[in-house]
Write an enzyme that holds these catalytic residues in place. Sequence first.
Site, mmCIF file in Angstrom:
data_model
loop_
_atom_site.group_PDB
_atom_site.id
_atom_site.type_symbol
_atom_site.label_atom_id
_atom_site.label_comp_id
_atom_site.label_asym_id
_atom_site.label_seq_id
_atom_site.Cartn_x
_atom_site.Cartn_y
_atom_site.Cartn_z
ATOM 1 N N CYS A 50 150.952 -9.380 47.229
ATOM 2 C CA CYS A 50 151.737 -10.436 46.572
ATOM 3 C C CYS A 50 152.546 -9.881 45.411
ATOM 4 C CB CYS A 50 150.822 -11.544 46.080
ATOM 5 S SG CYS A 50 149.947 -12.434 47.391
ATOM 6 N N ASP A 61 170.970 -30.018 52.527
ATOM 7 C CA ASP A 61 170.597 -31.379 52.910
ATOM 8 C C ASP A 61 169.094 -31.626 52.779
ATOM 9 O OD1 ASP A 61 169.722 -29.755 54.946
ATOM 10 O OD2 ASP A 61 170.632 -30.911 56.568
#
Length: 229
Positions: A43, A130
């Site tokens: 990570c 959107d």
Amino acid sequence: MRLGTPIPNFTADTTTGKIKFYEWAGTSWVMLFSHPADFTPVCTTELGHIAGKAQEFFRRGVMLLGHSSDSVARHRAWIEDIRSQYNITGQFPYPVIGDESRIIAEQLDMTDMRDPESRGVRVVYIIGPDKTLRLSMLYPESTGRNVDEVLRVIDSLQLANTTPVVTPVDWRVKIIPTRSVYCNFELFSKCQLICRRWGKMYCFNPTFFPLTKHVCFLEVYAVLIFPVD
């Protein structure tokens, strides 16, 4: 989560403060990417590498939003560690969501059915202006992501969002000098060219639009793109 799914207007605590997703994202594209835990080797490399390539996302109009099922306070300490390892100066280029309760991870389907108690998986969601899901990549905890591949698919998604084309295997945006277009007319005449002029994208087929001196005013932005039937 299926492609085309509307992303909910969630509220989250982040390393830069509380956000409401729709208001924070505005009309931009967003890359939302999750991590199993803070201060873990894989990570850490991902957050550091994405921070180093942040300008590549920003110039494409893409906002970055990290996520991990640890606290915001722990994220901030982690970011300082990443900053020192990757020589990142100034403000860290993106916020990271703190999701200790895993409410957002569950809401956005960022979990592993094989291990319901896991802290999450490595998810990449590309979200359109959107607010719908345009691309989903799910990786297990054991496998880090390829940032260059994420950038490649963003280029494809954004091109297809404005121009009726599809992109073939291993496609990448490539700026081709006008001289190369002339030299390879036989090849390019069988392709649809995506060109850019004054910041706007144009699409034409040289078979029907002969290459002339006017092409000198265009950047050939993408080659070997097949028009949608």
